[in-house]
Design a protein around this motif. Structure first.
Motif, mmCIF file in Angstrom:
data_model
loop_
_atom_site.group_PDB
_atom_site.id
_atom_site.type_symbol
_atom_site.label_atom_id
_atom_site.label_comp_id
_atom_site.label_asym_id
_atom_site.label_seq_id
_atom_site.Cartn_x
_atom_site.Cartn_y
_atom_site.Cartn_z
ATOM 1 N N SER A 193 -1.424 -6.741 0.427
ATOM 2 C CA SER A 193 -0.200 -6.497 1.174
ATOM 3 C C SER A 193 0.956 -6.236 0.218
ATOM 4 N N TYR A 194 0.899 -6.877 -0.948
ATOM 5 C CA TYR A 194 1.977 -6.663 -1.900
ATOM 6 C C TYR A 194 1.931 -5.240 -2.453
ATOM 7 N N VAL A 195 0.733 -4.829 -2.843
ATOM 8 C CA VAL A 195 0.592 -3.488 -3.404
ATOM 9 C C VAL A 195 0.979 -2.433 -2.367
ATOM 10 N N LEU A 196 0.524 -2.658 -1.133
ATOM 11 C CA LEU A 196 0.841 -1.674 -0.103
ATOM 12 C C LEU A 196 2.341 -1.582 0.129
ATOM 13 N N THR A 197 3.002 -2.732 0.138
ATOM 14 C CA THR A 197 4.450 -2.707 0.325
ATOM 15 C C THR A 197 5.115 -1.968 -0.832
ATOM 16 N N MET A 198 4.708 -2.341 -2.047
ATOM 17 C CA MET A 198 5.278 -1.685 -3.215
ATOM 18 C C MET A 198 5.095 -0.181 -3.093
ATOM 19 N N ARG A 199 3.874 0.193 -2.774
ATOM 20 C CA ARG A 199 3.560 1.615 -2.702
ATOM 21 C C ARG A 199 4.420 2.304 -1.648
ATOM 22 N N ALA A 200 4.464 1.705 -0.463
ATOM 23 C CA ALA A 200 5.188 2.351 0.630
ATOM 24 C C ALA A 200 6.680 2.450 0.322
ATOM 25 N N THR A 201 7.260 1.362 -0.158
ATOM 26 C CA THR A 201 8.699 1.416 -0.401
ATOM 27 C C THR A 201 9.003 2.346 -1.560
ATOM 28 N N LEU A 202 8.112 2.368 -2.523
ATOM 29 C CA LEU A 202 8.348 3.234 -3.673
ATOM 30 C C LEU A 202 8.227 4.702 -3.275
ATOM 31 N N ILE A 203 7.257 4.980 -2.427
ATOM 32 C CA ILE A 203 7.112 6.365 -1.977
ATOM 33 C C ILE A 203 8.351 6.782 -1.199
ATOM 34 N N ASP A 204 8.833 5.856 -0.391
ATOM 35 C CA ASP A 204 10.072 6.116 0.328
ATOM 36 C C ASP A 204 11.199 6.391 -0.647
ATOM 37 N N ALA A 205 11.292 5.503 -1.640
ATOM 38 C CA ALA A 205 12.375 5.626 -2.610
ATOM 39 C C ALA A 205 12.264 6.947 -3.364
ATOM 40 N N LEU A 206 11.030 7.331 -3.669
ATOM 41 C CA LEU A 206 10.845 8.574 -4.428
ATOM 42 C C LEU A 206 11.259 9.809 -3.626
ATOM 43 N N GLY A 207 11.318 9.642 -2.310
ATOM 44 C CA GLY A 207 11.751 10.759 -1.493
ATOM 45 C C GLY A 207 13.253 10.755 -1.265
ATOM 46 N N ASP A 208 13.933 9.734 -1.787
ATOM 47 C CA ASP A 208 15.362 9.632 -1.537
ATOM 48 C C ASP A 208 16.142 10.659 -2.358
ATOM 49 N N ASP A 209 17.334 10.915 -1.881
ATOM 50 C CA ASP A 209 18.139 11.951 -2.511
ATOM 51 C C ASP A 209 18.524 11.629 -3.946
ATOM 52 N N TYR A 210 18.699 10.329 -4.230
ATOM 53 C CA TYR A 210 19.136 10.028 -5.589
ATOM 54 C C TYR A 210 18.047 10.361 -6.608
ATOM 55 N N VAL A 211 16.813 10.405 -6.144
ATOM 56 C CA VAL A 211 15.741 10.798 -7.053
ATOM 57 C C VAL A 211 15.850 12.294 -7.370
ATOM 58 N N THR A 212 16.128 13.067 -6.328
ATOM 59 C CA THR A 212 16.341 14.491 -6.551
ATOM 60 C C THR A 212 17.509 14.694 -7.508
ATOM 61 N N LEU A 213 18.557 13.915 -7.296
ATOM 62 C CA LEU A 213 19.725 14.034 -8.165
ATOM 63 C C LEU A 213 19.334 13.731 -9.610
ATOM 64 N N ALA A 214 18.564 12.651 -9.767
ATOM 65 C CA ALA A 214 18.165 12.286 -11.117
ATOM 66 C C ALA A 214 17.353 13.416 -11.744
ATOM 67 N N LYS A 215 16.522 14.063 -10.927
ATOM 68 C CA LYS A 215 15.758 15.209 -11.434
ATOM 69 C C LYS A 215 16.715 16.326 -11.837
ATOM 70 N N ALA A 216 17.686 16.577 -10.970
ATOM 71 C CA ALA A 216 18.627 17.653 -11.246
ATOM 72 C C ALA A 216 19.419 17.362 -12.506
ATOM 73 N N ASN A 217 19.562 16.089 -12.828
ATOM 74 C CA ASN A 217 20.293 15.729 -14.030
ATOM 75 C C ASN A 217 19.405 15.684 -15.263
ATOM 76 N N GLY A 218 18.154 16.086 -15.082
ATOM 77 C CA GLY A 218 17.283 16.216 -16.238
ATOM 78 C C GLY A 218 16.728 14.911 -16.764
ATOM 79 N N LEU A 219 16.665 13.874 -15.907
ATOM 80 C CA LEU A 219 16.056 12.630 -16.380
ATOM 81 C C LEU A 219 14.539 12.764 -16.333
ATOM 82 N N SER A 220 13.863 12.012 -17.217
ATOM 83 C CA SER A 220 12.420 12.141 -17.288
ATOM 84 C C SER A 220 11.767 11.438 -16.105
#
Ligand SMILES: Nc1ncnc2c1ncn2[C@@H]1O[C@H](COP(=O)(O)OP(=O)(O)OP(=O)(O)O)[C@@H](O)[C@H]1O
Ligand SMILES: Nc1ncnc2c1ncn2[C@@H]1O[C@H](COP(=O)(O)OP(=O)(O)OP(=O)(O)O)[C@@H](O)[C@H]1O
Ligand SMILES: [Mg+2]
Ligand SMILES: [Mg+2]
Lengths: 514, 320, 550, 300
Positions: free
Chosen positions: B201-228
């Motif tokens: 349950s812990y791994v699944l939560t981590m995975r789900a929330t992280l996948i959610d987070a990875l789809g968030d706009d600030y991730v796109t922004l970080a990409k646009a700013n050239g972060l690795s």
């Protein structure tokens, strides 16, 4: 039962004997405690007056002699070489105090149950205790002697009521007059007991193992694993029948046979109008395959009692002329018809009986299934109602069952046993029988001190019980206990309570030298 | 003022939870069938003995009186006396509590330490083989039947390999460093099996929330700013995903402390779960009431702590 | 600063094509896109929603969705051929030489990292400078984009800034490394009109100061007219027109461009209610309406006075517009009028009857006479119901009429709002946004209301479609004599539609009056500020803005 | 027993975009789902188990009586071996499937029905919501397994007790799961539109709110069902299961009681595998379903 072979290893040394049990100690007060672990551990500290032999006769332990002065007075002569681990002498005062305190405070243990006809006890000398009875009772002296522990007056008396005293060692530790003294407790894990150097009942006067540790393993499977891995030396609980052969063939593990002193039985509640008819009870009695139960469920580790409450182990009482109810469903059917029932189109009689048993009792749980199935062949529906132990006890107490299935661990004295089981108002009169003829026989036996006469009366009574199916005794289980082959010198006593963990056995056990 | 107020409200809610647990237990015990006197006394006792016992336990009084008395004593810190053991309930519980806490805390730490990287691994390879493997492993652990796993672990690592002891919490009769080592070796198998079943349950939560987070706009922004990608994953996304995972820790601690009955049974570990089971079989009302109170307190404490931790971790809560 | 097309472009795009491979096959979001941006030049990328603006921008940046397949004949940043670079090399260019302000400003900042941390990170990652130096640069940048006392705000978290400030911070991040190319994707749509102007001015200003090429994406003509040097117009993923801004404004060549310009609201004479209607008793009267909310986080409770003592009266056939910045209480007021929100105090009288009930929970409009049209046509229709059932639901629930009768009524209504009855068996998703809004209006008309409350009914729609819906409302008003409460923050729309205007500011109605009076002779300071922020519509005014900025 | 599975692990809190449309969404979900091997395999296993439970009478005779060969390892005659009464373990596992599936379905049906009603009402009536969420939180913070043990021990073990006990402690989880979704749904304009149209709250809930939360309900069925299986097995293992009906837990319990778990591996292995198969596939199914439902994944 092996006798020590006089090897050098039997000398008192610094070995630790580790014993596995499935439950924790519930109560350290032997007058209250009720579970097996309670018995095993408190028995190593609080001696009984009497012990028991494989044939059910009583043997001396703390008491060297016992008997009756007259009809209503009994006596015990006790050893003079026993003392408590704190140096106090164990004398007749302790014995008399214990009995009187139990009578007064009515603690919930088995001891109090034996005191029905007991009035008071008195230490007439340092080594002699006399008890006064309210009416003649030919078995009470042995029963009290066998069931009752003796507790130190100087510890228990200041604590007030013995029914409420926890005796949990919180006030300066425990005091023992047995081979070992409890010194450390980790609930859920272990109970550590240290040797009491002076224990006259063991050969040589000093227990061999320096330390005895009881370890708790709630799951039998883990318990067996621990024995195999050498983490424990002995498993105190009797092995599940199916495991005996398996372990007997395992290297490094020995099996000790322990004589059973009790029986498993089914009791028919005569308050149920159907079961009040003797034919119905007989029909039920003939509708169970006792041999199959003993062969399959118990793996042959049980003997038939001839369907009589007088088991073969009580050899003096055993009556070979009483034979086991034959498994014969046709006979059952004709008995049912005699009782006025007609089977329906499906071959079933219009009766349904509810059989209760405790789920914690795995052997009974298993044979209950077989009973149900064979009864169905005889056209009688049995509904199984296995419940958690407490519910089972509550239902038993309320008479809330048609058929009761259960075990009695020690039925050492037929008179006491019959009194409790078949007299109206008896504590375990689960069948609710009140048969004048039977009552008279039991009353008479109870007041008879002549051994032969008593046996004769009991046999007559047993014949009635058998004939009328007031009780359906199925077998006496012979128990098997496993221990490590690194140890030897255990002394087996009958019943699971004493088995090879009785005080003398534990004190005598010694590690085998390689 | 506001943090203090928040803590205060949380506290009030905690008290309510505890009261609720206590009351539910009290009522269940008394309204459902079951007679403690029978559980204590030998079967051949008389009716008088039984009545005397009930009186001694105070069970002969009206329900409301019993309840008020119980609450009254509770407020004075008196948990009562065990029916069967005749000793204070607190003593009964405190004998087992430390081991339970040790076991569950270890399992929890293991879960977090193993669960976070696994969750990250799965999320960052979403839909790939690795993701699938992590999911299946996590969920499998969670779907295992504890006693079966326990026996297998004991058989393999305890008996056959002899690496770990079979049962208990430590070795009797050893002292000093050796004792601590024995505590550790006894801890390994039960902790591993507990970890195994809750890891999923812990791994699944981590995975789900992280996948959610990875789809968030600030991730796109970080990409646009050239972060690795690594920086984006571990710094930006994980920080956000950790918040819900914190709450889960609180939830799980509560679950673990009471729910380890089966684990404790198989591994003969002297924990409170087993203690509760035994108290149930003995119908020891005061011990049961005390144990449920203790569990409620643990759960409330854990949840309150994680909530407050959440408050401090999440600037949106902290600074408003 | 007339940028010349003769200098080498910072961005050179030819034949850009973007495909999404989905399970329903492949959708092409953009194809054959050609684009040039020169240093110091602001190019506006225009087009309706879904025309492929954002995907194009992202593809240029190299941060397109995983599902997107990007191909191009040429894609160059200055002298660098982006197509030949590996992902890692391209990543290094991002932020450094090209940067982007994302479309959704309010959620683009990482909520758990401080603003200074996020700004400084870019500098540190690309330049490898010390923490301290990065921090100093971050403060400098905040200052540059006009954040007041930046040193004290640098450790604050995104949620502590207003929307406009966050947009500035995003711009600060984008210009942190002084890139040659800045792409701004609708940097103002999520913002208040008042803030919009400030942001545009900032972009305009920075472009000059840093000599950047700016690609500004928008669908707002008003915005474009202000600042663009050149225009690129996209439709259905393709560029339909591009060239000098002034030239295109003067003579748009593609029909779509023309349509785009035409649908932008042009000032027209304000509508005035005829005097007979004005003399009648109001259909709807609102007196002293109050509503407060308890809001805030568990740490900090606060009371929001969403609507405070608002009065209004609505006459037959009249359109009353309610304007005001975001959060000023417009929606709350509307919801109280229709009975979706409880009223703390005050009354709503419909045809002389108080329809306010001070009980909680939903209150039906006794009120069949008061209908509502919602802002978002996408979420106001239950996606699981056929259009027929959506519209007929009021009858179905009361079991009014036979199925056939209901069907007829639905057909009639669809016809009324300009849809064909044959569409009634479709599901909402099978319609375009404008069509859906028509369905919403039809539903509101089902019970023959004489008041329609419209809460931003067109703000979720494209400009081209906006105009159609507004025309429909005016038409219905004329035909059915409807009274309309029209909420909007788009003043241009309001000017064309409303008879009277009510201006709200922080829950209070600060000014009410005829449309002409409000627009031409505003009395309240706030109203004046609001009007100032309307983007000027003429090229003439544009010059003025440029001059301001310089 | 089963660890608490947080809603976020299973349910995307994102509302299904209204624009996608329900029918199209479900078709897209199915299409996406079909391409997830784990999901398809899980679905297959679940269907197979369901089939086994229905067809049990055809697959094996009801295990009863006793046999002469006790504790025999798997062989051609007894593919899963025999137990300590010589009964066929294969038959026990097959018939145990029936009971386990029944408990899973019945317990989750009750929990879902109750939990959904409570959740939807709570989301719809703000005043009740506070109370409901407090009660849910309180119930969730009760130590579930010990309470189950307590009740099962006091009330007496039977299939219906197990079902009720499991349901009684599963509904709050359902409520929490559904409530979060329902809260978002009731704020959607189309629910507002419905409120303007009728005071018939039943209509609004039944027509608009419940259909919108159905996907979450599907997920909770799976979660509570697998929890029910593990809980029932755990209770049975502690001797609190129905002793007269074959269940996987009972096989394990009898193996434990007869001390045969170590020596007779087949007694432990096969029922444990059955439990694993059911719970694992149910969980994987719900994960796959969710992934499939997430529109973000439709585009792949
Ligand atoms: N990840 C994606 N998967 C599939 N299609 C997509 C994806 N992203 C965008 N599209 C499609 O590509 C087209 C162009 O979308 P884009 O976001 O570029 O529009 P836009 O012009 O920016 O619109 P808006 O003004 O609404 O922001 C749309 O039809 C959209 O549905
Ligand atoms: N249900 C609610 N709970 C708490 N606060 C609310 C609620 N609804 C509105 N508010 C607050 O009331 C104020 C007015 O909100 P309202 O939605 O009426 O503004 P608006 O003028 O419609 O803004 P916008 O143009 O952004 O739609 C805002 O501060 C908002 O945060
Ligand atoms: Mg866009
Ligand atoms: Mg609004």
């Amino acid at each position: 039962p092996q006798a020590p072979e006089g090897g050098s290893t039997a000398e008192p040394g610094d070995a630790t004997l580790t014993i596995a049990t499935t439950t924790d100690v519930v109560n350290y007060n032997p007058l209250i405690g009720n579970s097996r672990s309670d018995y095993w551990i408190t028995n190593l500290m609080y001696p009984h007056l009497l012990s028991i032999a494989d044939d059910g006769t009583k043997e001396p332990q703390l008491a060297e002699e016992w008997g009756y002065v007259d009809d209503t007075t009994g006596y015990y002569e006790i050893r003079d070489d026993m003392s408590w681990s704190d140096g106090e002498k164990l004398d007749a005062d302790d014995v008399a105090y214990t009995m009187n305190a139990v009578k007064r405070d009515a603690p919930s243990g088995t001891f109090y149950g034996q005191l029905a006809n007991f009035e008071s006890a008195e230490a007439v000398s340092d080594t002699r205790v006399e008890i006064t009875l309210t009416k003649p009772d030919s078995s009470i002296v042995e029963e009290i002697g066998f069931w009752g522990n003796v507790v130190p007056q100087h510890v228990f008396e200041p604590a007030g009521s013995v029914a409420e005293f926890a005796n949990d060692g919180s006030d300066g530790g425990w005091v023992s007059a047995g081979p070992y003294l409890l010194t450390d407790v980790q609930v859920g894990q272990s109970y550590t007991m240290e040797r009491v150097d002076d224990y006259p009942l063991v050969e040589g006067g000093t227990p061999v193992a320096a330390t005895v540790v009881y370890r708790v393993f709630p799951d039998v499977n883990t318990e067996i694993l621990a024995l195999q891995s050498g983490e424990v030396d002995l498993v105190a609980n009797a092995l599940p029948p199916a495991q005996v052969e398996q372990l007997r063939n395992t290297d490094g593990i020995e099996i000790a046979e322990v004589t059973g002193l009790g029986y498993a039985h089914m009791v028919y509640n005569m308050q149920n109008p159907d079961l009040a008819k003797v034919e119905v009870r007989q029909a039920l009695a003939h509708a169970a395959d006792y041999e199959a139960i003993r062969d399959v469920v118990l793996q042959g580790q049980a003997v038939s009692t001839g369907s009589s409450p007088l088991m073969p182990v009580l050899s003096a009482y055993y009556d070979e002329s009483i034979t086991e109810y034959e498994f014969d469903t046709d006979l059952s059917r004709s008995l049912m018809e005699d009782a006025g029932y007609t089977a329906g189109a499906d071959g079933m009689f219009p009766v349904t009986f509810r059989l209760i048993y405790s789920l914690q009792d795995s052997v009974t749980s298993q044979w209950a299934q077989l009973v149900k199935e064979s009864a169905a062949e005889a056209g009688i529906v049995i509904e199984l109602q296995g419940t958690e132990r407490n519910t089972y006890l509550a239902m038993t107490n309320d008479g809330d069952y048609d058929i009761y299935a259960g075990n009695l661990a020690i039925m050492d004295d037929p008179v006491t046993n019959f009194t409790l089981s078949y007299l109206p108002g008896g504590a375990i009169n689960y069948t609710y029988v009140d048969d004048p003829e039977l009552n008279a026989l039991i009353e008479e036996a109870s007041a008879t001190s002549d051994e032969d006469a008593k046996i004769e009366l009991m046999r007559e009574a047993a014949a009635i019980v058998h004939e009328q199916v007031y009780d359906n005794i199925m077998y006496t289980q012979n128990l098997a206990v496993a221990y490590s082959s690194d140890w030897d010198g255990f002394v087996s006593k009958p019943s699971e309570l004493l088995s090879i963990v009785n005080p003398v056995s534990v004190a005598s056990a010694f590690p085998v030298a390689d | 003022m506001s943090i203090a107020l928040f803590v205060l409200r949380r506290f009030g809610r905690g008290i309510l939870t505890i009261w609720f647990a206590v009351t539910v237990t009290f009522l269940l015990l008394r309204l459902l069938p079951g007679d403690p006197a029978l559980a204590v006394a030998s079967p051949n006792m008389t009716d008088e003995t039984r009545a005397a016992l009930l009186e001694q336990y105070g069970l002969d009084q009206p329900l409301l009186t019993q309840y008020m008395l119980y609450l009254g004593r509770l407020l004075q810190g008196d948990l009562g006396t065990s029916f069967t053991q005749s000793i204070p309930v607190l003593d009964v519980l405190l004998q087992r509590l430390p081991w339970t806490l040790l076991l569950t805390a270890t399992a929890l730490v293991l879960t977090v330490v193993v669960g976070i990287p696994l969750g990250v691994l799965a999320a960052s390879h979403k839909g790939g083989i690795l993701d699938r493997v992590v999911q299946v492993v996590g969920v499998t652990g969670q779907s295992l039947f504890v006693p079966s796993v326990g026996i297998v672990l004991l058989l393999v690592f305890g008996l056959n390999l002899g690496w770990f002891p079979i049962g208990g919490a430590y070795t009797d009769g050893v002292y000093g460093t050796e004792w601590y080592v024995s505590v550790l070796t006894h801890l390994v198998l039960p902790a591993v099996s507990l970890t195994l079943i809750q890891l999923g349950s812990y791994v699944l939560t981590m995975r789900a929330t992280l996948i959610d987070a990875l789809g968030d706009d600030y991730v796109t922004l970080a990409k646009a700013n050239g972060l690795s990608p690594r920086r984006i994953l571990w710094k930006h996304a994980l920080r956000n995903a950790l918040l819900p995972a914190t709450t889960l820790i609180g939830l799980q601690l509560g679950f673990l402390v009471g729910g380890a009955v089966l684990t404790e049974t198989v591994f003969a570990y002297p924990g409170i779960g087993r203690g509760i089971y035994e108290a149930v079989t003995q119908l020891d009302f005061p011990v049961l009431q005390g144990a449920f109170l203790l569990l409620a307190v643990t759960v409330v404490a854990a949840n309150t702590l994680t909530d407050i931790a959440y408050g401090f971790l999440d600037p949106r809560v902290k600074t408003s | 600063m007339a940028p010349s097309s003769s200098t080498a472009p910072v961005l050179h795009v030819r034949g850009l094509r973007i495909d999404f491979h989905g399970d329903q096959g492949t959708t092409t979001a953009a194809s054959g896109v050609d684009l040039d941006v020169h240093p110091g030049e602001l190019v506006a990328l225009l087009g309706e929603s879904g025309s492929g603006k954002t995907v194009t921008a992202r593809a240029i940046m190299g941060i397109e969705d995983e599902a997107a397949a990007v191909t191009a004949d040429a894609l160059r940043l200055g002298d660098v051929d982006l197509l030949s670079l590996g992902e890692d090399q391209r990543r290094r260019l991002r932020g450094e030489r090209m940067s982007m302000v994302l479309q959704d400003a309010l959620s683009s900042l990482n909520p758990v990292l401080s603003v200074g941390d996020q700004l400084g990170e870019i500098v540190r990652v690309h330049r490898g400078v010390s923490r301290r130096a990065a921090r100093a640069r971050a403060i400098e940048l905040l200052d540059l984009v006009g954040i007041v006392s930046p040193a004290s705000r640098i450790d604050d978290y995104p949620h502590q800034f207003s929307g406009g400030m966050r947009q500035r911070i995003l711009i600060a991040m984008a210009i942190a490394l002084e890139p040659e190319l800045l792409i701004a994707d609708e940097p103002t749509t999520a913002l208040d009109v008042t803030v919009q102007a400030q942001i545009l001015r900032l972009l305009h200003d920075l472009r000059g100061r840093l000599d950047m090429g700016v690609l500004l994406i928008t669908h707002d003509i008003g915005v474009v007219t202000e600042v663009a040097d050149r225009l690129v117009v996209m439709r259905h993923g393709a560029v339909v027109e591009h060239g000098d801004a002034d030239a295109i404004f003067a003579a748009p060549s593609h029909p779509y461009t023309r349509e785009l310009f035409d649908s932008a609201p042009h000032p027209s004479p304000a509508r005035v209610l005829d005097s007979t209607k004005a003399a009648e008793a109001p259909v709807l009267t609102v007196r002293g309406l109050d509503r407060t909310f308890a809001g805030g986080s568990p740490f900090a409770r606060r009371i929001v006075h969403a609507v405070a003592g608002v009065d209004l009266a609505l006459r037959r056939g009249e359109t009353l517009a309610i304007v005001g910045e975001s959060g000023s209480g417009k929606s709350t007021l509307a919801r109280m009028i229709v009975g979706l929100e409880t009223v703390d105090s005050g009354s709503v009288e419909y045809r002389g009857r108080d329809v306010t009930r001070r009980t909680r929970g939903p209150r039906p409009p006794a009120q069949a006479g008061v209908g509502m049209v919602f802002q978002d046509p996408y979420t106001s229709l239950d996606p699981r119901m056929r259009v027929r059932d959506v519209i007929a639901e009021p009858l179905a629930v009361t079991r009014t009429g036979t199925a056939a009768e209901r069907r007829d009524r639905v057909a009639e209504l669809l016809d009324l709002v300009g849809l064909t009855p044959g569409m009634m068996d479709r599901f909402p998703h099978q319609f375009s946004g404008g069509q859906r809004q028509r369905i919403g209006i039809a539903r509101a008309l089902m019970r023959d209301p004489d008041v329609l409350v419209c809460d931003e009914p067109v703000s979720a729609l494209d400009v081209t479609i906006q105009a159609q819906v507004v025309d429909l409302l005016v038409d219905l008003q004329d035909r059915l004599g409807l009274s309309i409460v029209f909420i909007s923050h788009d003043l241009s729309v309001v000017r064309n539609l409303a008879h009277r205007v009510l201006v709200m500011y922080r829950g209070v109605a600060v000014e009410t009056g005829g449309t002409e009076q409000i627009f031409d002779r505003p009395e309240h300071d706030y109203t004046r500020e609001l009007l100032r922020s309307i983007p000027p519509l003429t090229r003439a005014e544009r010059g003025k803005l440029t001059a301001d900025a310089a | 027993m089963t660890a608490p599975l947080p809603e976020s692990a299973l349910v995307d809190t994102t509302i299904e975009p209204a624009a996608t449309g329900a029918t199209r969404a479900s078709r897209a979900t199915w299409r996406a789902f079909r391409r997830m091997p784990l999901g398809m395999v899980s679905l297959g296993i679940l269907l197979a188990l369901l089939l086994v439970s229905v067809l049990a009478p055809l697959l094996a005779p009801y295990p009863a009586g006793y046999g002469s060969d006790v504790l025999r390892p798997p062989s051609a005659g007894n593919v899963f071996g025999t137990d300590s009464l010589g009964r066929d373990v294969y038959g026990e596992v097959v018939w145990g499937t029936q009971q386990s599936v029944l408990v899973a379905l019945a317990a989750s049906a009750i929990a879902i029905a109750f939990g959904t009603v409570v959740a939807v009402i709570g989301a719809y009536v703000p005043r009740l919501d506070t109370i409901i969420s407090v009660v849910v939180d309180l119930t969730l913070s009760l130590p579930v397994l010990p309470l189950m043990i307590l009740i099962a021990a006091l009330v007496g073990p039977s299939t219906s007790t197990i079902i009720l006990v499991v349901a009684a402690f599963s509904w709050p989880e359902v409520t929490r799961l559904v409530r979060s979704q329902a809260l978002a749904v009731v704020k959607l304009p189309y629910v507002d539109a419905a409120r303007l149209m009728t005071r018939n709250h039943g209509w609004i809930l039944g027509r608009h709110v419940v259909p919108a939360v159905t996907p979450v309900i599907v997920v909770s069925v799976v979660v509570t069902a697998s929890r029910a299986v593990l809980s029932a097995a755990g209770l049975a293992f502690l001797g609190l299961g129905d002793p007269t009906t074959w269940s996987w837990g009972r096989i394990l319990y009898e193996a434990q009681q007869s001390g045969a778990m170590v020596s007779a591996w087949w007694l432990t292995l096969f029922p444990s595998l059955a439990i694993l198969a059911l719970v694992l596939s149910a969980t994987l199914l719900s994960i796959a379903y969710n992934d499939a439902r997430n529109p973000r994944n439709h585009a792949r």
